[in-house]
Design a protein around this motif. Structure first.
Motif, PDB file in Angstrom:
ATOM      1  N   LEU A 199      29.289  27.480 -14.400  1.00  0.00           N
ATOM      2  CA  LEU A 199      27.848  27.716 -14.506  1.00  0.00           C
ATOM      3  C   LEU A 199      27.147  26.533 -15.170  1.00  0.00           C
ATOM      4  O   LEU A 199      26.018  26.183 -14.795  1.00  0.00           O
ATOM      5  N   LEU A 200      27.784  25.892 -16.128  1.00  0.00           N
ATOM      6  CA  LEU A 200      27.196  24.707 -16.755  1.00  0.00           C
ATOM      7  C   LEU A 200      26.989  23.594 -15.725  1.00  0.00           C
ATOM      8  O   LEU A 200      26.004  22.858 -15.781  1.00  0.00           O
ATOM      9  N   ASP A 201      27.928  23.470 -14.775  1.00  0.00           N
ATOM     10  CA  ASP A 201      27.785  22.463 -13.719  1.00  0.00           C
ATOM     11  C   ASP A 201      26.603  22.765 -12.800  1.00  0.00           C
ATOM     12  O   ASP A 201      25.998  21.847 -12.232  1.00  0.00           O
ATOM     13  N   GLU A 202      26.277  24.047 -12.636  1.00  0.00           N
ATOM     14  CA  GLU A 202      25.198  24.437 -11.730  1.00  0.00           C
ATOM     15  C   GLU A 202      23.820  24.370 -12.379  1.00  0.00           C
ATOM     16  O   GLU A 202      22.810  24.300 -11.685  1.00  0.00           O
ATOM     17  N   MET A 203      23.777  24.398 -13.704  1.00  0.00           N
ATOM     18  CA  MET A 203      22.496  24.582 -14.385  1.00  0.00           C
ATOM     19  C   MET A 203      21.525  23.416 -14.214  1.00  0.00           C
ATOM     20  O   MET A 203      20.323  23.583 -14.368  1.00  0.00           O
ATOM     21  N   GLY A 204      22.038  22.244 -13.890  1.00  0.00           N
ATOM     22  CA  GLY A 204      21.140  21.116 -13.681  1.00  0.00           C
ATOM     23  C   GLY A 204      20.722  20.910 -12.242  1.00  0.00           C
ATOM     24  O   GLY A 204      20.069  19.913 -11.920  1.00  0.00           O
ATOM     25  N   SER A 205      21.056  21.853 -11.367  1.00  0.00           N
ATOM     26  CA  SER A 205      20.765  21.700  -9.939  1.00  0.00           C
ATOM     27  C   SER A 205      19.274  21.861  -9.654  1.00  0.00           C
ATOM     28  O   SER A 205      18.560  22.600 -10.344  1.00  0.00           O
ATOM     29  N   ASP A 206      18.837  21.187  -8.582  1.00  0.00           N
ATOM     30  CA  ASP A 206      17.418  21.204  -8.231  1.00  0.00           C
ATOM     31  C   ASP A 206      16.943  22.583  -7.782  1.00  0.00           C
ATOM     32  O   ASP A 206      15.785  22.952  -8.015  1.00  0.00           O
TER      33      ASP A 206
ATOM     34  N   GLY B 261      40.339  34.915 -21.834  1.00  0.00           N
ATOM     35  CA  GLY B 261      39.809  33.618 -22.258  1.00  0.00           C
ATOM     36  C   GLY B 261      39.750  32.602 -21.136  1.00  0.00           C
ATOM     37  O   GLY B 261      38.780  31.839 -21.034  1.00  0.00           O
ATOM     38  N   GLN B 262      40.771  32.563 -20.288  1.00  0.00           N
ATOM     39  CA  GLN B 262      40.783  31.591 -19.194  1.00  0.00           C
ATOM     40  C   GLN B 262      39.640  31.854 -18.217  1.00  0.00           C
ATOM     41  O   GLN B 262      38.954  30.923 -17.781  1.00  0.00           O
ATOM     42  N   THR B 263      39.426  33.127 -17.867  1.00  0.00           N
ATOM     43  CA  THR B 263      38.322  33.465 -16.960  1.00  0.00           C
ATOM     44  C   THR B 263      36.987  33.091 -17.585  1.00  0.00           C
ATOM     45  O   THR B 263      36.090  32.569 -16.912  1.00  0.00           O
ATOM     46  N   LEU B 264      36.835  33.370 -18.872  1.00  0.00           N
ATOM     47  CA  LEU B 264      35.593  33.026 -19.575  1.00  0.00           C
ATOM     48  C   LEU B 264      35.326  31.533 -19.531  1.00  0.00           C
ATOM     49  O   LEU B 264      34.210  31.080 -19.221  1.00  0.00           O
ATOM     50  N   LEU B 265      36.334  30.723 -19.815  1.00  0.00           N
ATOM     51  CA  LEU B 265      36.153  29.273 -19.869  1.00  0.00           C
ATOM     52  C   LEU B 265      35.842  28.689 -18.493  1.00  0.00           C
ATOM     53  O   LEU B 265      35.005  27.789 -18.377  1.00  0.00           O
TER      54      LEU B 265
ATOM     55  N   LEU C 170      30.911  37.415 -20.195  1.00  0.00           N
ATOM     56  CA  LEU C 170      30.760  36.604 -21.409  1.00  0.00           C
ATOM     57  C   LEU C 170      30.684  35.120 -21.086  1.00  0.00           C
ATOM     58  O   LEU C 170      29.960  34.366 -21.742  1.00  0.00           O
ATOM     59  N   GLY C 171      31.417  34.687 -20.059  1.00  0.00           N
ATOM     60  CA  GLY C 171      31.392  33.271 -19.688  1.00  0.00           C
ATOM     61  C   GLY C 171      30.043  32.825 -19.165  1.00  0.00           C
ATOM     62  O   GLY C 171      29.529  31.760 -19.540  1.00  0.00           O
ATOM     63  N   THR C 172      29.428  33.635 -18.299  1.00  0.00           N
ATOM     64  CA  THR C 172      28.116  33.269 -17.761  1.00  0.00           C
ATOM     65  C   THR C 172      27.033  33.335 -18.835  1.00  0.00           C
ATOM     66  O   THR C 172      26.127  32.493 -18.877  1.00  0.00           O
ATOM     67  N   ARG C 173      27.120  34.316 -19.710  1.00  0.00           N
ATOM     68  CA  ARG C 173      26.130  34.408 -20.794  1.00  0.00           C
ATOM     69  C   ARG C 173      26.273  33.253 -21.774  1.00  0.00           C
ATOM     70  O   ARG C 173      25.277  32.719 -22.271  1.00  0.00           O
ATOM     71  N   SER C 174      27.506  32.860 -22.058  1.00  0.00           N
ATOM     72  CA  SER C 174      27.733  31.728 -22.963  1.00  0.00           C
ATOM     73  C   SER C 174      27.178  30.442 -22.372  1.00  0.00           C
ATOM     74  O   SER C 174      26.566  29.627 -23.074  1.00  0.00           O
ATOM     75  N   ALA C 175      27.401  30.246 -21.070  1.00  0.00           N
ATOM     76  CA  ALA C 175      26.923  29.027 -20.424  1.00  0.00           C
ATOM     77  C   ALA C 175      25.396  28.982 -20.381  1.00  0.00           C
ATOM     78  O   ALA C 175      24.782  27.925 -20.591  1.00  0.00           O
ATOM     79  N   TRP C 176      24.775  30.126 -20.092  1.00  0.00           N
ATOM     80  CA  TRP C 176      23.312  30.164 -19.981  1.00  0.00           C
ATOM     81  C   TRP C 176      22.648  29.886 -21.317  1.00  0.00           C
ATOM     82  O   TRP C 176      21.542  29.362 -21.357  1.00  0.00           O
TER      83      TRP C 176
ATOM     84  N   ALA D  13      22.014  31.137  -9.856  1.00  0.00           N
ATOM     85  CA  ALA D  13      23.015  30.308 -10.530  1.00  0.00           C
ATOM     86  C   ALA D  13      24.403  30.937 -10.508  1.00  0.00           C
ATOM     87  O   ALA D  13      25.382  30.295 -10.120  1.00  0.00           O
ATOM     88  N   VAL D  14      24.505  32.204 -10.911  1.00  0.00           N
ATOM     89  CA  VAL D  14      25.814  32.841 -11.041  1.00  0.00           C
ATOM     90  C   VAL D  14      26.549  32.954  -9.701  1.00  0.00           C
ATOM     91  O   VAL D  14      27.752  32.641  -9.641  1.00  0.00           O
ATOM     92  N   PRO D  15      25.928  33.380  -8.584  1.00  0.00           N
ATOM     93  CA  PRO D  15      26.681  33.471  -7.325  1.00  0.00           C
ATOM     94  C   PRO D  15      27.318  32.152  -6.911  1.00  0.00           C
ATOM     95  O   PRO D  15      28.449  32.130  -6.423  1.00  0.00           O
TER      96      PRO D  15
END
Length: 350
Positions: free
Chosen positions: A241-248, A231-235, A145-151, A268-270
Motif C-alpha cells: 500500500l505504501l508503494d501505491e500511495m504516491g500514484s497519480d 506479522g508477515q501478512t501485515l508487513l 492492520l497492514g493497510t491501516r498502518s500504511a495509510w 488504493a487497497v484493491p
C-alpha cells in the motif's frame, strides 16, 4: 461520404481484432500455466526422491523400535524385515516406493499396521480445523492492520503495529506455545489456568457441548499460530500500500472530492492487495506444512503430531508419506498463486 469516414469493409475487417487478441491472451496464459504445472510436477518428483533417501539417514532400527526393545530371535527379526520389505536392496526399495507412490499407494505404517493414506486421511480434518481457523484470522488481521498502518504511516499506531508484528514473527512457535501453556493453562501468579494444556477434547461431551469443548481446546494453538504468522501478512500489505500511495490515480480520486477513507478502500487497497493475494496462497500451504511444532506442543491429534510420532520410531512409510504431503501442500499452493496472479495482473506471464 467524407474522406475521413471509415468504409464498411474497414469496419468489418476491424471487428475480429478483439476476439483475436483474446485468443492470443488465452494462448499465452495456457502456455504460462503449463510451464508452472510442469515445474510443480518436477518439484514433487524431487521431493519424492529426497524424502526416500533423507529419512533413511535417521539412526535406529525400525524393527527393533517396534518390538519395544524386547529380545527377539534372528528368525523373528528376519520375518519382520521381510514383511516390511527392509530385506530388499536399497535400489529395489526405492523403485517399489516410487512405483506405488505414483499410483497413490504410500505404503503401510510400521507401527499402526494400516495404510499411510488412511492415517493421513484420519488426521487431516483435525489439522485443517486448526490451520484453517488460524489462517482466516491471521490473514484478516494482517491485511486490516497492514493497510491501516500504511495509510497512517509514521504515526504511533503504525510504529506499534509494525514493532509488534516484527517481534512476534521472530518468536519460535513452539516457544510461544509453551509460554502460553505455562501462563494460561497451568496458571501463573494471579492468572488462573483457563485453558486445557493439550489435546482436542476432554471426552464424554456430545452435541453443542462437544463443539464448545473442541473450541476451548482450540484457543491456545490458534492464538500461537496467529501471533506468529500475522506479522508477515501485515508487513507485505503495508509495503504494497505504501508503494501505491504516491500514484497519480489516487491524487485524481481525491481531486474528484472522494473522502479519504473511500479513496483507500475503493482505489488504493484493491491494487495493493495483488502481492498479498500471492502471499495468502503461499501461507496456506506453509501453515499446513509448518504446524508440526504447534501440534506437538499442544498434543493436537493432527498431521503434525502424527509426523512427530512417526519420526520417533522411525516409521519410514508414514514419515515419507507425511513429508510428501506437506511438500505437496506448499508446491500446490505456490502453483495456484502463480496461476491466479496473471488473472489479477495481466502484465504477469507475458
Amino acid at each position: 461520404m467524407t474522406a475521413d469516414a471509415p468504409s464498411a469493409s474497414n469496419v468489418k475487417a476491424a471487428a475480429p481484432v478483439v476476439p483475436a487478441q483474446r485468443a492470443r491472451t488465452a494462448t499465452r496464459y495456457l502456455r504460462y500455466g503449463a510451464g508452472k504445472v510442469a515445474g510443480a510436477a518436477v518439484s514433487l518428483l524431487a521431493v519424492l526422491v529426497t524424502g526416500f533417501f533423507l529419512f533413511r539417514l535417521i539412526p535406529g532400527d525400525p524393527v527393533k523400535t517396534m518390538t519395544g526393545g524386547r529380545p527377539i530371535s534372528a528368525e523373528q527379526l528376519a520375518a519382520y524385515r521381510e514383511e516390511f520389505g527392509l530385506d530388499l536392496p536399497l535400489w529395489q526399495q526405492f523403485t517399489d516406493y516410487c512405483g506405488k507412490a505414483l499410483t497413490g499407494d504410500l505404503g503401510t505404517s510400521y507401527q499402526f499396521r494400516a495404510p499411510v493414506v488412511d492415517k493421513i486421511s484420519e488426521a487431516l480434518p483435525n489439522t485443517l480445523l486448526l490451520t484453517g481457523t488460524a489462517f482466516v484470522l491471521y490473514t484478516l488481521l494482517g491485511i486490516v492492520l497492514g493497510t491501516r498502518s500504511a495509510w497512517r504511516h509514521g504515526g504511533l499506531g503504525d510504529r506499534l503495529n509494525t514493532g509488534l508484528a516484527l517481534t512476534l514473527y521472530s518468536i519460535p512457535s513452539f516457544w510461544l506455545g509453551l509460554l502460553l501453556i505455562i501462563v494460561f493453562s497451568v496458571g501463573m501468579g494471579p492468572i488462573p489456568g483457563l485453558f486445557p494444556t493439550g489435546g482436542m477434547e476432554s471426552g464424554g461431551e456430545e452435541g453443542f457441548a462437544y463443539v464448545l469443548d473442541v473450541a476451548h481446546h482450540l484457543v491456545l494453538p490458534v492464538v500461537t499460530l496467529v501471533a506468529v504468522e500475522y506479522g508477515q501478512t501485515l508487513l507485505v500489505a503495508r509495503s504494497a500500500l505504501l508503494d501505491e500511495m504516491g500514484s497519480d490515480y489516487l491524487t485524481t480520486a481525491r481531486a474528484k472530492g472522494l473522502r479519504d477513507d473511500l479513496v483507500r478502500r475503493r482505489h488504493a487497497v484493491p491494487n495493493a492487495l495483488l502481492p498479498t493475494v500471492t502471499l495468502v496462497f503461499v501461507n496456506l500451504g506453509r501453515t499446513v506444512a509448518g504446524v508440526i511444532l504447534v501440534e506437538t506442543v499442544f498434543s493436537w491429534p493432527g498431521l503434525g503430531g502424527l509426523f512427530y510420532q512417526a519420526l520417533s520410531v522411525p516409521d519410514l512409510p508414514l514419515v515419507q508419506g507425511l513429508f510428501l504431503f506437506f511438500a505437496a501442500a506448499v508446491i500446490v499452493m505456490n502453483t495456484l498463486a502463480d496461476l491466479v496472479y496473471p488473472l489479477l495482473d495481466p502484465r504477469v506471464g507475458r
